[in-house]
Design an enzyme around this catalytic site. Structure first.
Site, PDB file in Angstrom:
ATOM      1  N   VAL A  29       0.830  -1.206   0.000  1.00  0.00           N
ATOM      2  CA  VAL A  29       0.000   0.000   0.000  1.00  0.00           C
ATOM      3  C   VAL A  29       0.870   1.265   0.000  1.00  0.00           C
ATOM      4  CG1 VAL A  29      -1.727   1.308   1.289  1.00  0.00           C
ATOM      5  CG2 VAL A  29      -1.939  -1.165   1.108  1.00  0.00           C
ATOM      6  N   SER A  87      13.819  -2.163   6.307  1.00  0.00           N
ATOM      7  CA  SER A  87      13.835  -1.457   5.012  1.00  0.00           C
ATOM      8  C   SER A  87      14.613  -0.148   5.055  1.00  0.00           C
ATOM      9  CB  SER A  87      12.406  -1.145   4.567  1.00  0.00           C
ATOM     10  OG  SER A  87      11.638  -2.306   4.489  1.00  0.00           O
ATOM     11  N   ARG A  94     -10.513   2.934  13.461  1.00  0.00           N
ATOM     12  CA  ARG A  94     -11.710   3.131  12.624  1.00  0.00           C
ATOM     13  C   ARG A  94     -13.016   3.248  13.403  1.00  0.00           C
ATOM     14  NH1 ARG A  94     -10.061  -1.559   8.496  1.00  0.00           N
ATOM     15  NH2 ARG A  94      -8.523  -0.429   7.266  1.00  0.00           N
ATOM     16  N   CYS A 119     -10.748  -1.992   2.754  1.00  0.00           N
ATOM     17  CA  CYS A 119     -10.878  -1.966   1.289  1.00  0.00           C
ATOM     18  C   CYS A 119     -12.212  -2.501   0.770  1.00  0.00           C
ATOM     19  CB  CYS A 119      -9.720  -2.738   0.650  1.00  0.00           C
ATOM     20  SG  CYS A 119      -9.229  -4.210   1.556  1.00  0.00           S
ATOM     21  N   GLN A 157     -12.003 -11.816  -2.469  1.00  0.00           N
ATOM     22  CA  GLN A 157     -10.909 -10.864  -2.243  1.00  0.00           C
ATOM     23  C   GLN A 157      -9.570 -11.375  -2.753  1.00  0.00           C
ATOM     24  OE1 GLN A 157     -12.972  -9.417   1.904  1.00  0.00           O
ATOM     25  NE2 GLN A 157     -10.846  -8.784   1.630  1.00  0.00           N
ATOM     26  N   SER A 160      -3.548  -9.507  -2.561  1.00  0.00           N
ATOM     27  CA  SER A 160      -2.744  -8.309  -2.287  1.00  0.00           C
ATOM     28  C   SER A 160      -3.202  -7.577  -1.026  1.00  0.00           C
ATOM     29  CB  SER A 160      -2.765  -7.363  -3.490  1.00  0.00           C
ATOM     30  OG  SER A 160      -4.090  -7.068  -3.855  1.00  0.00           O
ATOM     31  N   GLY A 161      -4.444  -7.810  -0.587  1.00  0.00           N
ATOM     32  CA  GLY A 161      -4.899  -7.229   0.683  1.00  0.00           C
ATOM     33  C   GLY A 161      -4.025  -7.667   1.845  1.00  0.00           C
ATOM     34  N   HIS A 218     -10.627  -6.620  -5.561  1.00  0.00           N
ATOM     35  CA  HIS A 218     -11.650  -7.392  -4.858  1.00  0.00           C
ATOM     36  C   HIS A 218     -12.951  -7.323  -5.663  1.00  0.00           C
ATOM     37  CE1 HIS A 218      -8.890  -7.549  -1.614  1.00  0.00           C
ATOM     38  NE2 HIS A 218      -9.458  -6.745  -0.740  1.00  0.00           N
ATOM     39  N   ASN A 255      -8.157  -3.063  -4.846  1.00  0.00           N
ATOM     40  CA  ASN A 255      -8.116  -2.887  -3.386  1.00  0.00           C
ATOM     41  C   ASN A 255      -6.924  -2.066  -2.921  1.00  0.00           C
ATOM     42  OD1 ASN A 255      -6.919  -5.442  -4.407  1.00  0.00           O
ATOM     43  ND2 ASN A 255      -6.114  -5.590  -2.343  1.00  0.00           N
TER      44      ASN A 255
HETATM   45  O1  25A Z   1      -3.161  -4.954  10.709  1.00  0.00           O
HETATM   46  P1  25A Z   1      -3.641  -4.027   9.663  1.00  0.00           P
HETATM   47  O2  25A Z   1      -3.669  -2.644  10.123  1.00  0.00           O
HETATM   48  O3  25A Z   1      -5.028  -4.321   9.203  1.00  0.00           O
HETATM   49  O4  25A Z   1      -2.636  -4.096   8.393  1.00  0.00           O
HETATM   50  C1  25A Z   1      -1.497  -4.994   8.232  1.00  0.00           C
HETATM   51  C2  25A Z   1      -0.907  -4.943   6.873  1.00  0.00           C
HETATM   52  O5  25A Z   1      -2.030  -5.010   5.993  1.00  0.00           O
HETATM   53  C3  25A Z   1      -1.772  -4.291   4.844  1.00  0.00           C
HETATM   54  C4  25A Z   1      -0.471  -3.585   4.886  1.00  0.00           C
HETATM   55  O6  25A Z   1       0.284  -4.349   3.931  1.00  0.00           O
HETATM   56  C5  25A Z   1      -0.169  -3.656   6.386  1.00  0.00           C
HETATM   57  O7  25A Z   1       1.206  -3.672   6.613  1.00  0.00           O
HETATM   58  N1  25A Z   1      -2.858  -3.360   4.680  1.00  0.00           N
HETATM   59  C6  25A Z   1      -3.377  -2.458   5.555  1.00  0.00           C
HETATM   60  N2  25A Z   1      -4.414  -1.837   5.052  1.00  0.00           N
HETATM   61  C7  25A Z   1      -4.582  -2.340   3.817  1.00  0.00           C
HETATM   62  C8  25A Z   1      -5.510  -2.108   2.795  1.00  0.00           C
HETATM   63  N3  25A Z   1      -6.505  -1.222   2.927  1.00  0.00           N
HETATM   64  C9  25A Z   1      -3.573  -3.304   3.586  1.00  0.00           C
HETATM   65  N4  25A Z   1      -3.483  -3.937   2.457  1.00  0.00           N
HETATM   66  C10 25A Z   1      -4.386  -3.661   1.517  1.00  0.00           C
HETATM   67  N5  25A Z   1      -5.359  -2.789   1.662  1.00  0.00           N
HETATM   68  P2  25A Z   1       1.776  -4.256   3.461  1.00  0.00           P
HETATM   69  O8  25A Z   1       1.925  -4.548   2.051  1.00  0.00           O
HETATM   70  O9  25A Z   1       2.303  -2.960   3.903  1.00  0.00           O
HETATM   71  O10 25A Z   1       2.475  -5.447   4.262  1.00  0.00           O
HETATM   72  C11 25A Z   1       1.791  -6.639   4.530  1.00  0.00           C
HETATM   73  C12 25A Z   1       2.759  -7.701   5.078  1.00  0.00           C
HETATM   74  O11 25A Z   1       3.773  -8.017   4.117  1.00  0.00           O
HETATM   75  C13 25A Z   1       5.059  -7.701   4.675  1.00  0.00           C
HETATM   76  N6  25A Z   1       5.980  -7.160   3.686  1.00  0.00           N
HETATM   77  C14 25A Z   1       5.840  -6.037   3.004  1.00  0.00           C
HETATM   78  N7  25A Z   1       6.872  -5.861   2.170  1.00  0.00           N
HETATM   79  C15 25A Z   1       7.690  -6.952   2.319  1.00  0.00           C
HETATM   80  C16 25A Z   1       7.124  -7.787   3.296  1.00  0.00           C
HETATM   81  N8  25A Z   1       7.687  -8.907   3.690  1.00  0.00           N
HETATM   82  C17 25A Z   1       8.859  -9.263   3.094  1.00  0.00           C
HETATM   83  N9  25A Z   1       9.449  -8.541   2.134  1.00  0.00           N
HETATM   84  C18 25A Z   1       8.904  -7.381   1.735  1.00  0.00           C
HETATM   85  N10 25A Z   1       9.493  -6.634   0.768  1.00  0.00           N
HETATM   86  C19 25A Z   1       4.757  -6.713   5.683  1.00  0.00           C
HETATM   87  O12 25A Z   1       5.665  -6.743   6.627  1.00  0.00           O
HETATM   88  C20 25A Z   1       3.416  -7.066   6.235  1.00  0.00           C
HETATM   89  O13 25A Z   1       3.514  -8.036   7.251  1.00  0.00           O
HETATM   90  P3  25A Z   1       6.410  -5.388   6.977  1.00  0.00           P
HETATM   91  O14 25A Z   1       6.804  -5.606   8.414  1.00  0.00           O
HETATM   92  O15 25A Z   1       7.512  -5.143   6.021  1.00  0.00           O
HETATM   93  O16 25A Z   1       5.383  -4.175   6.883  1.00  0.00           O
HETATM   94  C21 25A Z   1       5.012  -3.520   5.647  1.00  0.00           C
HETATM   95  C22 25A Z   1       5.445  -2.072   5.695  1.00  0.00           C
HETATM   96  O17 25A Z   1       5.388  -1.590   7.024  1.00  0.00           O
HETATM   97  C23 25A Z   1       6.667  -1.193   7.445  1.00  0.00           C
HETATM   98  N11 25A Z   1       6.863  -1.529   8.849  1.00  0.00           N
HETATM   99  C24 25A Z   1       6.745  -2.712   9.431  1.00  0.00           C
HETATM  100  N12 25A Z   1       7.062  -2.634  10.714  1.00  0.00           N
HETATM  101  C25 25A Z   1       7.399  -1.354  10.951  1.00  0.00           C
HETATM  102  C26 25A Z   1       7.261  -0.636   9.760  1.00  0.00           C
HETATM  103  N13 25A Z   1       7.496   0.661   9.668  1.00  0.00           N
HETATM  104  C27 25A Z   1       7.920   1.310  10.769  1.00  0.00           C
HETATM  105  N14 25A Z   1       8.102   0.673  11.962  1.00  0.00           N
HETATM  106  C28 25A Z   1       7.866  -0.650  12.090  1.00  0.00           C
HETATM  107  N15 25A Z   1       8.066  -1.255  13.271  1.00  0.00           N
HETATM  108  C29 25A Z   1       7.615  -1.982   6.569  1.00  0.00           C
HETATM  109  O18 25A Z   1       8.886  -1.420   6.460  1.00  0.00           O
HETATM  110  C30 25A Z   1       6.925  -1.941   5.272  1.00  0.00           C
HETATM  111  O19 25A Z   1       7.110  -0.697   4.650  1.00  0.00           O
HETATM  112  O1  L14 Z   2      -8.479  -3.874   7.683  1.00  0.00           O
HETATM  113  O2  L14 Z   2      -6.226  -9.166   4.010  1.00  0.00           O
HETATM  114  O3  L14 Z   2      -7.833  -2.705   6.015  1.00  0.00           O
HETATM  115  O4  L14 Z   2      -7.449  -8.500   2.352  1.00  0.00           O
HETATM  116  C1  L14 Z   2      -7.383  -4.807   4.534  1.00  0.00           C
HETATM  117  C2  L14 Z   2      -6.911  -5.984   3.784  1.00  0.00           C
HETATM  118  C3  L14 Z   2      -7.581  -6.218   6.567  1.00  0.00           C
HETATM  119  C4  L14 Z   2      -7.158  -7.421   5.752  1.00  0.00           C
HETATM  120  C5  L14 Z   2      -7.870  -3.766   6.622  1.00  0.00           C
HETATM  121  C6  L14 Z   2      -7.028  -8.390   3.492  1.00  0.00           C
HETATM  122  C7  L14 Z   2      -7.131  -4.916   5.996  1.00  0.00           C
HETATM  123  C8  L14 Z   2      -7.520  -7.237   4.310  1.00  0.00           C
END
Ligand code: 25A
Ligand code: L14
Length: 341
Positions: free
Chosen positions: A17, A43, A102, A132, A159, A162-163, A245, A318
């Site tokens: 995202v 990162s 939320r 989403c 769905q 990628s979510g 989605h 999404n």
């Molecule tokens: O719990 P929530 O709030 O509902 O959301 C959890 C995760 O859901 C995704 C988003 O995905 C988020 O991290 N998300 C939230 N809202 C969304 C929406 N509306 C949504 N997705 C779709 N629609 P994401 O892509 O950011 O990451 C999802 C998981 O994949 C891991 N990941 C991402 N890039 C990766 C990877 N793993 C390996 N290699 C890669 N290149 C990702 O782990 C996550 O578990 P992550 O730890 O890397 O977190 C993603 C981004 O967040 C930063 N981050 C993580 N921890 C911290 C942090 N930033 C600051 N401090 C931290 N402690 C990561 O650096 C990365 O940018």
């Molecule tokens: O609450 O995994 O915004 O498709 C959105 C992505 C929850 C999980 C959220 C998924 C997330 C959802």
């Protein structure tokens, strides 16, 4: 859009995202003066490109937000809970894409096409971006609610992976290759094999038998539509689709509304594109919605098993309208209406 330059921080800038947020800011010519890409230690130090310029990703700390006007969060709920208050204390408007705030009464939950007026009502300095699946549904249903008043919604989702973020995308890709090569599958991000399968579980299950994703669709819909009398029941399903989605939505209204009236209202609705010519094979498809901004609606037809019923098929990317685009649209409204802190 044009305006005085603002300082923007993106938390989770290397996630699925976060990366799309950066592209969306660039594509929509958001007036970014200063950019701070923030992520985890893992990162930090990586370079990202924004408007042909290199930026180094910094580790998120409580001190990251000095001078920041707008902070876009998408690194998971626990990160938002811990760091959003620091961003607000530093003077930033927080737009949070996670589940963290939320349902907080003091945090508006905003879809610009539906309830933009809530943006100024933010006692905690935080604006929440909805889930989403909820966003695409309310964009399509609000124009119909305005005409005929929604009584009850029955939604089933299809769905994309990628979510679940980047690793979830990789898991579908890897499992598909492994199946074709007759190798054992690795299952990490999803509760079961996702390749060539459908899983009726997204997020964790709650005590009443609904998943948390279903809970979000039920409660967020009422909050965004500002109508707690709307009844919603949902079944959310993960499908082996990479992006976008899809949703099958059955709606019961208080007043009569024909398929033709609904089609006309949706053709004139902001953010909606109607694709509804099933006889010629035309209806919204996830693969066509990928990388697109609108919410696509089709298969609009009357449900004659109830009074005032309609069925619809709603598809959107999404990561775009469901996440990054909606967040940036909120930021644009904040600026247009002079609502920075
Ligand atoms: O719990 P929530 O709030 O509902 O959301 C959890 C995760 O859901 C995704 C988003 O995905 C988020 O991290 N998300 C939230 N809202 C969304 C929406 N509306 C949504 N997705 C779709 N629609 P994401 O892509 O950011 O990451 C999802 C998981 O994949 C891991 N990941 C991402 N890039 C990766 C990877 N793993 C390996 N290699 C890669 N290149 C990702 O782990 C996550 O578990 P992550 O730890 O890397 O977190 C993603 C981004 O967040 C930063 N981050 C993580 N921890 C911290 C942090 N930033 C600051 N401090 C931290 N402690 C990561 O650096 C990365 O940018
Ligand atoms: O609450 O995994 O915004 O498709 C959105 C992505 C929850 C999980 C959220 C998924 C997330 C959802």
């Amino acid at each position: 859009m044009k305006g005085r330059p603002v300082s923007v921080a993106v938390v989770g800038a290397t996630g699925a995202v976060g990366e799309e947020m950066l592209k969306t800011l660039e594509r929509r010519e958001f007036p970014v003066g200063r950019l701070k890409p923030l992520a985890s230690m893992r990162s930090a130090g990586n370079d990202i490109t924004f408007r042909n310029e290199e930026f180094t990703v910094e580790e998120l700390t409580h001190e990251s937000f000095e001078g920041v006007d707008i902070a876009l969060f998408s690194a998971g709920g626990s990160i938002s809970k811990e760091f959003a208050p620091s961003a607000v204390a530093a003077g930033a408007v927080v737009i949070d894409n996670t589940n963290a705030f939320r349902m907080d009464e003091d945090v508006p939950l905003v879809v610009p096409e539906v309830n933009p007026h809530q943006i100024s009502n933010r006692p905690r300095g935080i604006i929440a971006n909805p889930n989403c699946s909820t966003i695409q549904m309310v964009v399509a249903l609000k124009p119909l609610h305005d005409i005929a008043g929604i009584k009850r919604i029955v939604v089933s989702t299809y769905q994309s992976v990628s979510g679940g973020g980047k690793r979830a995308i990789e898991e579908l890709d890897q499992q598909s290759r492994d199946i074709f090569n007759m190798r054992d599958l690795t299952i990490e991000k999803f509760p079961h094999q996702i390749a060539f399968n459908c899983i009726p579980q997204i997020d964790v299950f709650l005590e009443d038998g609904y998943s948390r994703e279903e809970f979000k669709m039920i409660h967020e819909t009422k909050k965004i539509m500002e109508d707690h009398s709307i009844q919603v029941t949902a079944t959310t399903v993960r499908t082996p689709v990479f992006y976008a989605h899809s949703e099958s939505v059955n709606v019961e209204f208080h007043y009569p509304i024909s398929a033709e009236m609904a089609r006309e209202a949706l053709e004139n609705a902001e953010g909606v594109v109607v694709i509804d010519d099933p006889a010629n094979g035309k209806y919204p498809l996830a693969v066509n919605a990928t990388g697109q901004d609108p919410v696509f609606v089709g298969r609009i037809r009357e449900d004659n098993t109830v009074e005032n019923g309609l069925n619809l098929w709603i598809v959107a990317d999404n990561i775009r309208k469901g996440a990054a685009l909606n967040a940036v649209q909120i930021a644009e409204k904040v600026i247009e209406e002079g609502l920075l802190n």
